[in-house]
Motif scaffolding. Structure first.
Motif, PDB file in Angstrom:
ATOM      1  N   ARG A  10       1.095  -0.789   0.079  1.00  0.00           N
ATOM      2  CA  ARG A  10      -0.107  -0.278  -0.172  1.00  0.00           C
ATOM      3  C   ARG A  10       1.049   1.196  -0.178  1.00  0.00           C
ATOM      4  O   ARG A  10       0.201   2.544  -0.308  1.00  0.00           O
ATOM      5  N   ASP A 143       1.650 -15.435  -4.357  1.00  0.00           N
ATOM      6  CA  ASP A 143       0.710 -15.114  -4.733  1.00  0.00           C
ATOM      7  C   ASP A 143      -0.292 -16.101  -4.004  1.00  0.00           C
ATOM      8  O   ASP A 143      -0.112 -17.311  -4.141  1.00  0.00           O
ATOM      9  N   TRP A 174      -4.074 -12.411  -5.376  1.00  0.00           N
ATOM     10  CA  TRP A 174      -4.680 -12.478  -3.858  1.00  0.00           C
ATOM     11  C   TRP A 174      -3.798 -12.417  -2.701  1.00  0.00           C
ATOM     12  O   TRP A 174      -4.745 -12.405  -1.447  1.00  0.00           O
ATOM     13  N   TRP A 176      -3.221  -9.233  -1.798  1.00  0.00           N
ATOM     14  CA  TRP A 176      -4.039  -8.257  -1.287  1.00  0.00           C
ATOM     15  C   TRP A 176      -4.827  -8.739  -0.453  1.00  0.00           C
ATOM     16  O   TRP A 176      -5.003  -7.900   0.957  1.00  0.00           O
ATOM     17  N   GLU A 177      -5.617  -9.910  -0.412  1.00  0.00           N
ATOM     18  CA  GLU A 177      -6.535  -9.641   1.499  1.00  0.00           C
ATOM     19  C   GLU A 177      -6.162 -11.466   1.400  1.00  0.00           C
ATOM     20  O   GLU A 177      -6.194 -11.195   3.062  1.00  0.00           O
ATOM     21  N   ARG A 178      -5.236 -12.375   1.344  1.00  0.00           N
ATOM     22  CA  ARG A 178      -5.245 -13.386   2.074  1.00  0.00           C
ATOM     23  C   ARG A 178      -2.827 -12.966   2.078  1.00  0.00           C
ATOM     24  O   ARG A 178      -2.914 -14.702   2.989  1.00  0.00           O
ATOM     25  N   LEU A 229     -16.636 -13.592  -6.283  1.00  0.00           N
ATOM     26  CA  LEU A 229     -15.746 -12.250  -6.080  1.00  0.00           C
ATOM     27  C   LEU A 229     -16.156 -11.830  -5.004  1.00  0.00           C
ATOM     28  O   LEU A 229     -17.567 -11.041  -5.196  1.00  0.00           O
ATOM     29  N   SER A 230     -15.776 -12.052  -3.702  1.00  0.00           N
ATOM     30  CA  SER A 230     -16.376 -10.808  -2.791  1.00  0.00           C
ATOM     31  C   SER A 230     -16.679  -9.524  -2.494  1.00  0.00           C
ATOM     32  O   SER A 230     -15.484  -9.271  -3.331  1.00  0.00           O
ATOM     33  N   GLU A 232     -15.214  -7.408  -0.582  1.00  0.00           N
ATOM     34  CA  GLU A 232     -13.956  -6.984  -0.196  1.00  0.00           C
ATOM     35  C   GLU A 232     -12.953  -6.989  -1.032  1.00  0.00           C
ATOM     36  O   GLU A 232     -12.318  -6.668  -0.813  1.00  0.00           O
ATOM     37  N   MET A 233     -13.270  -8.273  -1.585  1.00  0.00           N
ATOM     38  CA  MET A 233     -11.783  -8.300  -2.787  1.00  0.00           C
ATOM     39  C   MET A 233     -12.008  -7.761  -3.374  1.00  0.00           C
ATOM     40  O   MET A 233     -10.989  -6.961  -4.245  1.00  0.00           O
ATOM     41  N   HIS A 236     -10.589  -3.690  -3.589  1.00  0.00           N
ATOM     42  CA  HIS A 236      -8.417  -3.750  -3.631  1.00  0.00           C
ATOM     43  C   HIS A 236      -8.532  -3.194  -5.217  1.00  0.00           C
ATOM     44  O   HIS A 236      -7.450  -2.616  -5.431  1.00  0.00           O
ATOM     45  N   GLN A 239      -9.026   0.609  -6.718  1.00  0.00           N
ATOM     46  CA  GLN A 239      -8.650   1.878  -6.340  1.00  0.00           C
ATOM     47  C   GLN A 239      -7.800   2.062  -7.420  1.00  0.00           C
ATOM     48  O   GLN A 239      -7.708   1.648  -8.099  1.00  0.00           O
TER      49      GLN A 239
END
Length: 248
Positions: A10, A143, A174, A176-178, A229-230, A232-233, A236, A239
């Protein structure tokens, strides 16, 4: 010895949209349909705005997002997802005839030492030799998805066996989230930057939206356990920047 700070996607330094031109003619390798739009749709759109050549190699057949569907059996799922990919690429300015599909099994893309690995490496090596790209894009090597890691292994093995050495840029999906701390670049392992994609963020969002089978409510009606795809996912990828990693 100075301790290097942890790698933070980030806070990577930002490059302006014009920096995309330094990437030059590009070949992107994607494990599944939608990874191209999520991971680097902005970069692809910026390249095509300036008429820079872009070629795409899809590694897997994409059939495991809804493996229990009878309305869309495996062959239909593959056709659907490839059609969605072509629609997404069109949104980004990439012509359909610049797509090559290898059709390896989704969720079972071979890693080094597994059956089919060397054959896929040979295919990629030939594609790289034919295209002669300035840069190759592939998923970040750690990833958090096995197909993404296997795709990275295939790409790096193909590059190691080739004569030309294009710039290798690794994009993030992935992670970014996991990602765990061990999944991210370790101190001194890599450098990275974020590309400002503000001028083409609407194109990127349209490309993501073209993958209708992967977005709620979905279009495959008979597999409620299928992948979507959620929100929340997806946040990301709303942006106005994309992250790229270059291993030293």
């Amino acid at each position: 010895m100075t301790k290097l700070p942890p790698f933070d996607l980030r806070t990577l330094p930002t490059r302006p949209p014009e920096y995309a031109l330094q990437v030059g003619p590009t070949l992107i390798v994607v494990p599944h349909p939608d990874d191209e739009s999520l991971g680097c749709g902005g970069l692809l759109a910026l390249l095509r705005q300036s008429a820079v050549p872009v070629q795409v190699v899809l590694i897997s057949d994409g059939t495991m997002s809804h493996p229990h569907s009878q309305v869309y059996p495996a062959a239909a799922r593959r056709a659907l997802r490839e059609a969605e990919l072509r629609a997404a690429l069109s949104e980004l300015g990439v012509a359909p005839d610049n797509l090559v599909c290898l059709g390896l099994p989704d969720s079972r893309v071979p890693s080094e030492g597994e059956a089919g690995f060397q054959e896929a490496v040979a295919q990629l090596r030939q594609l790289f030799a034919d295209a002669v790209p300035t840069s190759i894009l592939c998923p970040w090597r750690r990833d958090p998805h096995p197909d993404h890691r296997a795709t990275s292994q295939l790409v790096r093995a193909a590059l190691a066996a080739g004569v030309a050495q294009p710039r290798l840029l690794e994009y993030v999906v992935w992670a970014w989230e996991r990602a765990t701390p061990a999944d991210l670049p370790q101190p001194g392992e890599a450098t990275g930057w974020r590309l400002d994609i503000g001028p083409v963020i609407a194109q990127k969002q349209r490309a993501i939206a073209a993958h209708r089978s992967q977005l709620a409510p979905g279009i495959i009606p008979d597999d409620p356990s299928g992948f979507l795809l959620s929100p929340e996912m997806l946040a990301h990828f709303a942006q106005p920047y994309e992250a790229y990693i270059e291993v030293k």
